[in-house]
Design a protein around this motif. Structure first.
Motif, PDB file in Angstrom:
ATOM      1  N   VAL A 570       0.859  -1.186   0.000  1.00 54.24           N
ATOM      2  CA  VAL A 570       0.000   0.000   0.000  1.00 54.24           C
ATOM      3  C   VAL A 570       0.893   1.232   0.000  1.00 54.24           C
ATOM      4  N   TYR A 571       0.701   2.088  -0.987  1.00 49.79           N
ATOM      5  CA  TYR A 571       1.456   3.345  -1.086  1.00 49.79           C
ATOM      6  C   TYR A 571       0.502   4.498  -0.808  1.00 49.79           C
ATOM      7  N   VAL A 572       0.970   5.502  -0.046  1.00 47.13           N
ATOM      8  CA  VAL A 572       0.119   6.644   0.288  1.00 47.13           C
ATOM      9  C   VAL A 572       0.970   7.901   0.436  1.00 47.13           C
ATOM     10  N   ARG A 573       0.383   9.051   0.071  1.00 45.53           N
ATOM     11  CA  ARG A 573       1.007  10.354   0.331  1.00 45.53           C
ATOM     12  C   ARG A 573      -0.088  11.419   0.391  1.00 45.53           C
ATOM     13  N   ASP A 574       0.277  12.585   0.896  1.00 43.03           N
ATOM     14  CA  ASP A 574      -0.595  13.765   0.934  1.00 43.03           C
ATOM     15  C   ASP A 574      -1.763  13.618   1.901  1.00 43.03           C
ATOM     16  N   THR A 575      -1.635  12.764   2.892  1.00 38.15           N
ATOM     17  CA  THR A 575      -2.667  12.677   3.925  1.00 38.15           C
ATOM     18  C   THR A 575      -2.081  12.069   5.192  1.00 38.15           C
ATOM     19  N   LYS A 576      -2.628  12.504   6.340  1.00 41.99           N
ATOM     20  CA  LYS A 576      -2.315  11.874   7.622  1.00 41.99           C
ATOM     21  C   LYS A 576      -3.501  11.062   8.126  1.00 41.99           C
ATOM     22  N   LYS A 577      -4.570  11.062   7.357  1.00 35.56           N
ATOM     23  CA  LYS A 577      -5.754  10.331   7.781  1.00 35.56           C
ATOM     24  C   LYS A 577      -5.611   8.846   7.444  1.00 35.56           C
ATOM     25  N   PRO A 578      -6.233   7.983   8.237  1.00 34.24           N
ATOM     26  CA  PRO A 578      -6.057   6.542   8.040  1.00 34.24           C
ATOM     27  C   PRO A 578      -6.685   6.041   6.745  1.00 34.24           C
ATOM     28  N   LEU A 579      -6.090   4.973   6.208  1.00 38.84           N
ATOM     29  CA  LEU A 579      -6.629   4.249   5.063  1.00 38.84           C
ATOM     30  C   LEU A 579      -7.279   2.970   5.557  1.00 38.84           C
ATOM     31  N   SER A 580      -8.232   2.477   4.779  1.00 43.09           N
ATOM     32  CA  SER A 580      -8.892   1.222   5.112  1.00 43.09           C
ATOM     33  C   SER A 580      -8.668   0.226   3.981  1.00 43.09           C
ATOM     34  N   LEU A 581      -8.055  -0.908   4.302  1.00 43.95           N
ATOM     35  CA  LEU A 581      -7.811  -1.974   3.338  1.00 43.95           C
ATOM     36  C   LEU A 581      -8.818  -3.092   3.576  1.00 43.95           C
ATOM     37  N   ALA A 582      -9.717  -3.304   2.627  1.00 41.94           N
ATOM     38  CA  ALA A 582     -10.735  -4.343   2.750  1.00 41.94           C
ATOM     39  C   ALA A 582     -10.122  -5.715   2.490  1.00 41.94           C
ATOM     40  N   LEU A 583     -10.362  -6.655   3.408  1.00 42.60           N
ATOM     41  CA  LEU A 583      -9.791  -7.997   3.277  1.00 42.60           C
ATOM     42  C   LEU A 583     -10.703  -8.953   2.528  1.00 42.60           C
ATOM     43  N   GLU A 584     -12.004  -8.750   2.651  1.00 38.09           N
ATOM     44  CA  GLU A 584     -12.991  -9.623   2.010  1.00 38.09           C
ATOM     45  C   GLU A 584     -12.743 -11.081   2.384  1.00 38.09           C
ATOM     46  N   SER A 585     -12.516 -11.306   3.683  1.00 37.44           N
ATOM     47  CA  SER A 585     -12.257 -12.655   4.180  1.00 37.44           C
ATOM     48  C   SER A 585     -13.409 -13.098   5.074  1.00 37.44           C
ATOM     49  N   GLU A 586     -13.841 -14.326   4.915  1.00 31.99           N
ATOM     50  CA  GLU A 586     -14.927 -14.857   5.737  1.00 31.99           C
ATOM     51  C   GLU A 586     -14.411 -15.491   7.020  1.00 31.99           C
ATOM     52  N   THR A 587     -13.111 -15.669   7.107  1.00 30.88           N
ATOM     53  CA  THR A 587     -12.521 -16.249   8.316  1.00 30.88           C
ATOM     54  C   THR A 587     -11.493 -15.290   8.890  1.00 30.88           C
ATOM     55  N   THR A 588     -11.133 -15.518  10.126  1.00 28.93           N
ATOM     56  CA  THR A 588     -10.135 -14.679  10.782  1.00 28.93           C
ATOM     57  C   THR A 588      -8.760 -14.929  10.168  1.00 28.93           C
ATOM     58  N   VAL A 589      -8.074 -13.843   9.839  1.00 27.79           N
ATOM     59  CA  VAL A 589      -6.735 -13.935   9.258  1.00 27.79           C
ATOM     60  C   VAL A 589      -5.789 -13.022  10.027  1.00 27.79           C
ATOM     61  N   SER A 590      -4.502 -13.330   9.927  1.00 26.87           N
ATOM     62  CA  SER A 590      -3.484 -12.525  10.606  1.00 26.87           C
ATOM     63  C   SER A 590      -2.438 -12.064   9.594  1.00 26.87           C
ATOM     64  N   TYR A 591      -2.007 -10.823   9.752  1.00 26.82           N
ATOM     65  CA  TYR A 591      -0.983 -10.248   8.879  1.00 26.82           C
ATOM     66  C   TYR A 591       0.084  -9.561   9.721  1.00 26.82           C
ATOM     67  N   SER A 592       1.338  -9.727   9.317  1.00 24.53           N
ATOM     68  CA  SER A 592       2.386  -8.845   9.834  1.00 24.53           C
ATOM     69  C   SER A 592       2.343  -7.559   9.021  1.00 24.53           C
ATOM     70  N   ILE A 593       2.692  -6.447   9.647  1.00 29.13           N
ATOM     71  CA  ILE A 593       2.647  -5.148   8.967  1.00 29.13           C
ATOM     72  C   ILE A 593       3.969  -4.425   9.196  1.00 29.13           C
ATOM     73  N   GLN A 594       4.543  -3.941   8.116  1.00 31.64           N
ATOM     74  CA  GLN A 594       5.717  -3.079   8.189  1.00 31.64           C
ATOM     75  C   GLN A 594       5.415  -1.782   7.459  1.00 31.64           C
ATOM     76  N   ILE A 595       6.031  -0.704   7.911  1.00 36.60           N
ATOM     77  CA  ILE A 595       5.961   0.560   7.187  1.00 36.60           C
ATOM     78  C   ILE A 595       7.348   0.837   6.624  1.00 36.60           C
ATOM     79  N   TYR A 596       7.365   1.237   5.362  1.00 37.92           N
ATOM     80  CA  TYR A 596       8.623   1.439   4.637  1.00 37.92           C
ATOM     81  C   TYR A 596       8.755   2.909   4.294  1.00 37.92           C
TER      82      TYR A 596
END
Length: 634
Positions: A570-596
Motif C-alpha cells: 500500500v502506497y500513500v502520500r498527501d494525507t495523515k488520515k487513516p486508510l482502510s484496506l478491505a480484506l474480504e475474508s470470511e474467516t479470521t486472518v493474521s498479517y504482519s505489517i511493516q511501514i517502509y
C-alpha cells in the motif's frame, strides 16, 4: 526525447566555428553588438579502437593468422601496437608482434588468450582473442555464452556492406535450425556471432554470394551455462521479466542516449562512459537506454561515413562492441535504439537512409552484430516524427526474422503521442506500451495492462535538466526530489516499470550546463532515493503482485498491489488520515505489517493484525509511505 536544440554554450561554439571558416575564406564577420566571449576548444585525446580478431581452433604445430585491427583517429606517428600472450600452457611466437595483422605459432596444445594492445599519444586500449590448439577442430564454449567465428571474403568489392550477403544456418543439438546473418567487420573480415541456449553439439553452415564465404561449415560444443543469459518476458507473469535461465528480473532503468559516442567538449569518451557504467552498476541499475546510430563520432569515427551512400565504418561499431561487452560484464542490459526517426538536423537517422532496402539492411546488420549479447532492441525513437506505421513494422519484422535469440523488441513514441499501444497486439512487439509520458503516470500504465505484456514508461523525467541553461529545470516531474520520486512510485504501483535519468548524464552533457558528469553532487539525492524502489520490490515476489485499488479507501494519493490476499503493498502520500484496506475474508486472518520509508529505504515493524473485515493503516505524516502486509497463516 525531443529534437536537438542548440544551447547558449553550443551557440558560442557555432559562432566560433563560423568565425574560423570566414577567416579561412578571406573574410571577417562584422562584430556583433552582444558578442560572446571567445569559446575554448577542448583538445581531443584520441583512444585507439582495437579488435583482436576472432576465436580460432587450429591443429598442433600449425601457425594461425591473427586478424587484428586498430582504428586510431590521432596522428599515426603516435600509435604503437603490441601482441602478447595473456595465458596458455606453452610458448607463443609471433612473426611480428608489433603489427595487428600477423601470425603466431604455439609450442604445445592448449587454450591460449592473446592480447592486442594499442597505445596512442595519451591513451591505450586492448582486446583479447582465444586460440585453441587442439587435434579436434571444435571450439567449446558455455551455453548462453558467445560463439564467434571469423571468415575472409575472396571477391573484390567497393562496398562489402552492400554487395555481399551471407547467412548462417545453425542446427541445434535437437536438429532444429535457426538463421542469422554474418556481419562485415572491415577489410575482408566477416563474423558469425551467436549465443547458443542449450548444451550439446551445434552445427553451422553458410550461404553467400561470395565464394570465399559460401559453403563454409563447422561445429562447436557447448558446456553448462555460466551466466543467466538475456532478458525476456515472463511467460507465467507476462507483465514482468525473467532471464533466460528463469531468474526474475526487476527492470531498473537509466538513460544515456550518447553511450557509444565521444564528445570532447562534453568530456564524454570511453573512460568517462566506463566510469558512468561502474557507478550505475553499483547503484543496482540493470537496464540502460542508448542510441546506436548517432550524429556524433566515437573513438572509431562515425557510424557511417556517408549514410546516403551506405558507407558503413566498422571502426565505430568495434567501439560500440567494447562498450556493450563492458555493460554486460557489469550485469547491465542495454536497450539499443536502432535509430531516431528524425534526429533534428542530423544526417544519421531513419530519415537519412536512401530507401527502405537500406533500412532493412541496417536492421539485419544490427541483429547480426548485437543480438548474441544480453541486449534489447527498439525499432525507432520517436517513430511518429518520420515515416508511417507500415515502414517500422516492416523493419521490426526483419529484425525478428534474423534474430534467433528472440530478444525483446519495442518502439518509442514522440512527445506528441505518449503511447505506442497501437503496436501492442503485433507479434513482434514485446511490450504492451513503451511510453514517453509526463502526465497521468499511474493511470496510463493501468490502461495498458489489458494487453498482457509489460508496460514501461521510458521517458517521464530527467532530474534537474536545464536544457536552456537559464537556471530553470525544463522537464516535467524533474524539478524537485519529491516530484521525481512521486512520479516513479506512481508508475511502479500501477504494475509498470520506469526508465529514469539525470540532466547531467542522459544526453552526454549536451542538454545541461557543464559537461557529462556522473559524479555531480546535485544528483546524489535522487541516486540514493531511486535505489529504495527496487529494494522494496526485490524483498518480495514482486512478479506475483497486481493492482487492486478498489480494495483501498481513504484520502490523499493511495495505491494497492496485491498478491492473491497473501501479501499487500500500500502506497500513500498527501494525507495523515487513516486508510482502510478491505480484506474480504470470511474467516479470521493474521498479517504482519511493516511501514517502509521510501526516502530512506528503512522498514519499521508495526503491530500484527488479526481480524476478518478490514485493516486500518495510519500514515505518520503527509509524506509518502509504503505499508507491506504479509499473511501469517497462509
Amino acid at each position: 526525447m525531443s529534437s536537438y536544440l542548440p544551447t547558449p554554450s553550443s551557440l558560442k561554439r557555432m559562432i566560433l566555428n563560423a568565425t574560423l571558416m570566414s577567416l579561412i575564406l578571406g573574410c571577417r564577420p562584422a562584430p556583433e553588438a552582444n558578442s560572446q566571449p571567445d569559446a575554448i576548444l577542448e583538445p581531443v585525446n584520441y583512444t585507439p579502437v582495437v579488435s583482436a580478431g576472432f576465436p580460432q581452433v587450429i591443429p598442433p604445430k600449425n601457425s594461425v593468422q591473427l586478424y587484428g585491427n586498430v582504428t586510431y583517429l590521432g596522428d599515426s606517428k603516435d600509435l604503437k601496437t603490441q601482441w602478447q600472450k595473456i595465458s596458455g600452457s606453452g610458448k607463443v611466437t609471433f612473426s611480428n608482434d608489433k603489427i595487428p595483422n600477423t601470425t603466431a605459432q604455439f609450442s604445445q596444445p592448449g587454450t591460449y588468450v592473446l592480447q592486442l594492445k594499442a597505445t596512442g599519444a595519451e591513451h591505450s586500449s586492448q582486446d583479447e582473442v582465444i586460440v585453441q590448439v587442439n587435434p579436434i577442430s571444435q571450439l567449446q564454449i558455455p551455453a548462453l555464452g558467445i560463439f564467434e567465428q571469423g571468415f575472409i571474403h575472396s571477391g573484390n568489392y567497393q562496398n562489402p556492406y552492400t554487395e555481399v550477403e551471407a547467412i548462417a544456418t545453425l542446427t541445434t543439438p535437437q536438429g532444429q535450425t535457426q538463421t542469422i546473418p554474418l556481419f562485415w567487420d572491415g577489410g575482408k573480415t566477416w563474423k558469425l556471432r551467436f549465443s547458443p541456449n542449450i548444451e550439446g553439439i551445434w552445427k553451422w553452415s553458410i550461404k553467400s554470394n561470395d565464394p570465399g564465404l559460401n559453403n563454409k561449415s563447422g561445429s562447436f560444443k557447448t558446456s553448462p551455462a555460466q551466466n543467466k543469459g538475456g532478458i525476456q518476458v515472463n511467460p507465467k507473469y507476462p507483465h514482468h521479466f525473467i532471464y533466460q535461465d528463469g531468474t526474475p528480473f526487476w527492470l531498473f532503468g537509466d538513460t544515456h542516449w550518447t553511450l557509444y559516442n565521444q564528445i570532447p567538449k562534453e568530456k564524454l569518451d570511453r573512460n568517462s562512459v566506463q566510469e558512468y557504467i561502474d557507478q550505475r552498476a553499483k547503484q543496482g541499475f540493470n537496464y540502460i537506454h542508448s542510441n546506436l546510430l548517432s550524429r556524433e563520432k566515437n573513438e572509431g569515427g562515425l557510424a557511417f561515413e556517408n549514410l546516403s551512400e551506405e558507407t558503413l565504418n566498422p571502426g565505430y561499431w568495434q567501439e560500440v562492441d567494447s562498450r556493450i561487452k563492458y555493460l554486460n560484464k557489469k550485469g547491465i542490459t542495454p536497450m539499443l535504439f536502432l535509430s531516431w526517426a528524425k534526429d533534428g538536423g542530423s544526417k544519421q537517422d531513419w530519415r537519412a537512409f536512401p530507401n527502405q532496402e537500406a533500412r532493412l539492411r541496417y536492421a539485419r546488420y544490427i541483429m547480426a552484430r548485437y543480438s548474441a549479447f544480453n541486449v534489447a532492441f527498439t525499432v525507432a525513437g520517436e517513430w511518429n516524427e518520420y515515416g508511417d506505421k507500415s515502414m517500422y513494422e516492416n523493419i521490426a519484422q526483419e529484425m525478428v526474422k534474423f534474430d534467433p535469440h528472440q530478444r525483446l523488441i519495442g518502439i518509442h513514441p514522440g512527445e506528441r503521442s505518449y503511447t505506442v499501444a497501437e503496436f501492442a497486439k503485433e507479434d513482434w512487439m514485446s511490450f504492451a506500451d513503451y511510453q514517453q509520458n509526463y502526465t497521468k503516470l499511474h493511470e496510463r500504465i493501468l490502461e495498458k495492462l489489458k494487453y498482457n505484456k509489460p508496460v514501461i514508461n521510458s521517458e517521464y523525467a530527467y532530474y534537474l535538466r536545464d536544457q536552456n541553461e537559464d537556471g530553470k529545470v525544463d522537464k516535467p516531474n524533474s524539478a524537485t526530489l519529491d516530484e521525481i520520486r512521486h512520479g516513479s512510485w506512481d508508475i511502479v504501483m500501477a504494475g509498470g516499470y520506469f526508465v529514469t535519468g539525470w540532466g547531467t548524464t542522459y544526453f552526454g552533457g549536451i542538454r545541461d550546463p557543464g559537461g557529462f558528469n556522473v559524479n555531480d553532487p546535485k544528483n546524489d539525492d535522487w541516486e540514493v532515493q531511486v535505489q529504495q524502489i527496487p529494494k522494496l520490490f526485490k524483498s518480495l515476489d514482486w512478479w506475483k503482485f497486481k493492482p487492486l485499488e478498489k480494495r483501498i479507501k481513504g484520502e490523499g494519493t493511495h495505491y494497492l498491489l496485491a498478491n492473491e490476499n497473501q501479501q499487500y503493498i500500500v502506497y500513500v502520500r498527501d494525507t495523515k488520515k487513516p486508510l482502510s484496506l478491505a480484506l474480504e475474508s470470511e474467516t479470521t486472518v493474521s498479517y504482519s505489517i511493516q511501514i517502509y520509508n521510501p526516502r530512506l529505504g528503512k522498514f519499521s515493524d508495526l503491530p500484527n493484525f488479526t481480524g476478518t473485515n478490514s485493516i486500518t493503516l495510519q500514515p505518520p505524516t503527509q509524506e509518502d509511505w509504503v505499508f507491506v502486509l504479509k499473511k501469517l497463516n497462509p
